[in-house]
Motif scaffolding. Structure first.
Motif, PDB file in Angstrom:
ATOM      1  N   ASP A 147       0.809  -1.026  -0.042  1.00 21.35           N
ATOM      2  CA  ASP A 147      -0.086   0.208   0.039  1.00 21.35           C
ATOM      3  C   ASP A 147       0.909   1.503   0.236  1.00 21.35           C
ATOM      4  OD1 ASP A 147      -2.671  -0.719  -0.029  1.00 21.35           O
ATOM      5  OD2 ASP A 147      -1.971  -1.565   2.330  1.00 21.35           O
ATOM      6  N   LEU A 148       2.334   0.970  -0.206  1.00 22.92           N
ATOM      7  CA  LEU A 148       2.780   1.719   0.530  1.00 22.92           C
ATOM      8  C   LEU A 148       3.833   2.011  -0.669  1.00 22.92           C
ATOM      9  CD1 LEU A 148       4.886   1.388   3.726  1.00 22.92           C
ATOM     10  CD2 LEU A 148       2.742   3.510   2.959  1.00 22.92           C
ATOM     11  N   SER A 149       3.826   3.845  -1.485  1.00 27.24           N
ATOM     12  CA  SER A 149       4.427   4.343  -2.516  1.00 27.24           C
ATOM     13  C   SER A 149       5.422   5.401  -2.331  1.00 27.24           C
ATOM     14  CB  SER A 149       3.264   4.572  -3.767  1.00 27.24           C
ATOM     15  OG  SER A 149       2.685   5.277  -3.398  1.00 27.24           O
ATOM     16  N   LEU A 150       6.217   5.827  -2.721  1.00 27.27           N
ATOM     17  CA  LEU A 150       7.206   6.825  -3.040  1.00 27.27           C
ATOM     18  C   LEU A 150       6.939   6.708  -4.222  1.00 27.27           C
ATOM     19  CD1 LEU A 150       9.514   9.198  -2.091  1.00 27.27           C
ATOM     20  CD2 LEU A 150      10.935   7.534  -3.199  1.00 27.27           C
ATOM     21  N   THR A 151       7.205   8.796  -4.383  1.00 27.71           N
ATOM     22  CA  THR A 151       6.960   9.587  -5.791  1.00 27.71           C
ATOM     23  C   THR A 151       7.678  10.071  -5.861  1.00 27.71           C
ATOM     24  OG1 THR A 151       5.145  10.925  -4.810  1.00 27.71           O
ATOM     25  CG2 THR A 151       4.231   9.129  -6.262  1.00 27.71           C
ATOM     26  N   SER A 152       7.838  11.249  -6.559  1.00 22.45           N
ATOM     27  CA  SER A 152       8.802  11.802  -7.026  1.00 22.45           C
ATOM     28  C   SER A 152      10.249  12.220  -5.732  1.00 22.45           C
ATOM     29  CB  SER A 152       8.013  13.396  -6.593  1.00 22.45           C
ATOM     30  OG  SER A 152       7.003  13.419  -7.563  1.00 22.45           O
ATOM     31  N   GLY A 153      11.326  11.198  -5.717  1.00 25.22           N
ATOM     32  CA  GLY A 153      12.389  10.606  -5.357  1.00 25.22           C
ATOM     33  C   GLY A 153      13.070  12.012  -5.502  1.00 25.22           C
ATOM     34  N   TRP A 154      14.092  12.188  -4.663  1.00 26.50           N
ATOM     35  CA  TRP A 154      15.529  12.828  -5.122  1.00 26.50           C
ATOM     36  C   TRP A 154      16.320  12.829  -3.712  1.00 26.50           C
ATOM     37  CZ3 TRP A 154      16.343  18.332  -4.245  1.00 26.50           C
ATOM     38  CH2 TRP A 154      15.687  18.508  -3.870  1.00 26.50           C
ATOM     39  N   ASN A 167       0.587   6.118   1.727  1.00 23.48           N
ATOM     40  CA  ASN A 167      -0.204   4.925   1.818  1.00 23.48           C
ATOM     41  C   ASN A 167      -1.528   4.850   1.390  1.00 23.48           C
ATOM     42  OD1 ASN A 167      -1.128   3.083   3.687  1.00 23.48           O
ATOM     43  ND2 ASN A 167      -1.007   4.226   5.685  1.00 23.48           N
ATOM     44  N   ALA A 168      -2.086   4.134   0.827  1.00 19.98           N
ATOM     45  CA  ALA A 168      -3.303   3.698   0.197  1.00 19.98           C
ATOM     46  C   ALA A 168      -3.945   3.193   1.254  1.00 19.98           C
ATOM     47  CB  ALA A 168      -2.824   2.783  -1.154  1.00 19.98           C
ATOM     48  N   GLY A 169      -3.587   2.693   2.217  1.00 20.53           N
ATOM     49  CA  GLY A 169      -4.150   1.070   3.379  1.00 20.53           C
ATOM     50  C   GLY A 169      -4.899   1.911   3.789  1.00 20.53           C
ATOM     51  N   VAL A 170      -5.941   0.947   4.596  1.00 23.55           N
ATOM     52  CA  VAL A 170      -5.920   1.649   6.017  1.00 23.55           C
ATOM     53  C   VAL A 170      -5.942   1.527   6.998  1.00 23.55           C
ATOM     54  CG1 VAL A 170      -8.938   1.132   4.543  1.00 23.55           C
ATOM     55  CG2 VAL A 170      -7.738  -0.721   5.921  1.00 23.55           C
ATOM     56  N   LYS A 171      -4.574   0.927   7.004  1.00 24.06           N
ATOM     57  CA  LYS A 171      -3.550   1.590   8.451  1.00 24.06           C
ATOM     58  C   LYS A 171      -2.638   2.175   8.823  1.00 24.06           C
ATOM     59  CE  LYS A 171      -4.799  -3.428  10.455  1.00 24.06           C
ATOM     60  NZ  LYS A 171      -3.808  -5.010  10.204  1.00 24.06           N
ATOM     61  N   ALA A 199      -3.303   6.780   7.425  1.00 28.19           N
ATOM     62  CA  ALA A 199      -3.780   5.578   6.673  1.00 28.19           C
ATOM     63  C   ALA A 199      -5.609   7.066   5.257  1.00 28.19           C
ATOM     64  CB  ALA A 199      -4.904   4.426   7.564  1.00 28.19           C
ATOM     65  N   GLY A 200      -4.445   6.331   3.825  1.00 30.01           N
ATOM     66  CA  GLY A 200      -5.403   7.128   3.060  1.00 30.01           C
ATOM     67  C   GLY A 200      -4.523   8.663   3.312  1.00 30.01           C
ATOM     68  N   GLY A 201      -3.378   8.092   3.522  1.00 30.07           N
ATOM     69  CA  GLY A 201      -2.378  10.002   3.738  1.00 30.07           C
ATOM     70  C   GLY A 201      -0.846  10.014   2.579  1.00 30.07           C
ATOM     71  N   GLN A 202      -0.893  11.247   2.807  1.00 31.70           N
ATOM     72  CA  GLN A 202       0.610  10.986   2.792  1.00 31.70           C
ATOM     73  C   GLN A 202       2.118  12.157   3.402  1.00 31.70           C
ATOM     74  OE1 GLN A 202       0.410  13.197  -1.009  1.00 31.70           O
ATOM     75  NE2 GLN A 202       1.369  14.790  -0.222  1.00 31.70           N
ATOM     76  N   LEU A 203       2.477  11.428   3.534  1.00 33.48           N
ATOM     77  CA  LEU A 203       4.305  12.391   3.595  1.00 33.48           C
ATOM     78  C   LEU A 203       5.075  12.605   3.099  1.00 33.48           C
ATOM     79  CD1 LEU A 203       6.163  12.102   6.755  1.00 33.48           C
ATOM     80  CD2 LEU A 203       7.353  10.021   6.240  1.00 33.48           C
ATOM     81  N   THR A 204       5.327  13.589   3.360  1.00 34.40           N
ATOM     82  CA  THR A 204       6.195  14.959   2.415  1.00 34.40           C
ATOM     83  C   THR A 204       7.276  15.081   3.242  1.00 34.40           C
ATOM     84  OG1 THR A 204       3.926  15.659   1.603  1.00 34.40           O
ATOM     85  CG2 THR A 204       5.753  16.661   1.117  1.00 34.40           C
ATOM     86  N   LEU A 205       8.374  15.444   2.523  1.00 32.13           N
ATOM     87  CA  LEU A 205      10.266  15.464   2.836  1.00 32.13           C
ATOM     88  C   LEU A 205      10.186  15.671   1.691  1.00 32.13           C
ATOM     89  CD1 LEU A 205      11.326  11.713   3.351  1.00 32.13           C
ATOM     90  CD2 LEU A 205       9.970  13.028   4.588  1.00 32.13           C
TER      91      LEU A 205
END
Ligand SMILES: [Cu+2]
Length: 179
Positions: free
Chosen positions: A44-51, A81-85, A124-130
């Motif tokens: 359920d986890l993905s990374l986009t735009s990593g650099w 995080n596309a999951g429910v946890k 859950a259903g959210g994101q972490l932005t670095l």
């Protein structure tokens, strides 16, 4: 102008890959004509735009747990995080000989003081932005120091046990993504 166009191209590819990733297929393609930001997925986890930001030389102030005078290198990206946890990023495995820490930047535009944290939540259903000026992964001990065009391979480890290993492109300050 050329640099701006290259950056826009990189963003366009990142958006395209994000879209493809949302359909469930794995998308890791290197060596497109332009530098593309890293995308990877684990469950359920993905990374986009990593650099990784190319270090400009010089060293930052002493930080607890880090050697004085050492050049620090920061890594950024967006975890979804596309999951429910709820999950959390708990550690990052750096290349041999290097160390990675999770840092937050205090909400103080003038000082930009960083401090280490044990974990960073990915709701859950959210994101972490670095991102620059905010939460980031701080790397020390990379030898040689990464230069634009290089990749730094990191493994992001989550509380759930999920791991995402991905080579992150090193982007020079002049071309850094705006997000
Ligand atoms: Cu830091």
């Amino acid at each position: 102008m050329r640099e701006v166009r290259r950056l826009l191209g990189a963003v366009a590819v990142a958006v395209l890959l994000t879209t493809v990733g949302a359909c469930g297929s794995s998308t890791t393609t290197n060596d497109v004509q332009i530098t593309q930001l890293a995308n990877a997925k684990s469950g359920d986890l993905s990374l986009t735009s990593g650099w990784v930001l190319e270090p400009e030389g010089g060293s930052m102030a002493d930080m607890p747990g880090m050697s004085a005078g050492e050049t620090m290198v920061a890594a950024y990206g967006i975890f979804q995080n596309a999951g429910v946890k709820a999950d959390a990023l708990t550690s990052v495995v750096a290349p041999d000989g290097a160390t990675a820490q999770l840092h937050v930047t205090k909400d103080d535009a003038t000082s930009g003081t960083m401090s280490r944290v044990a974990s960073l939540s990915v709701p859950a259903g959210g994101q972490l932005t670095l991102k620059p000026g905010g939460t980031h992964v701080m790397l020390t001990g990379l030898k040689p120091l990464p230069k634009a065009g290089d990749h730094v391979t990191l493994t992001f480890v989550f509380r759930s046990g999920a791991r995402i290993t991905v080579p992150l492109p090193v982007i020079p300050p002049s071309e850094r993504p705006s997000s």
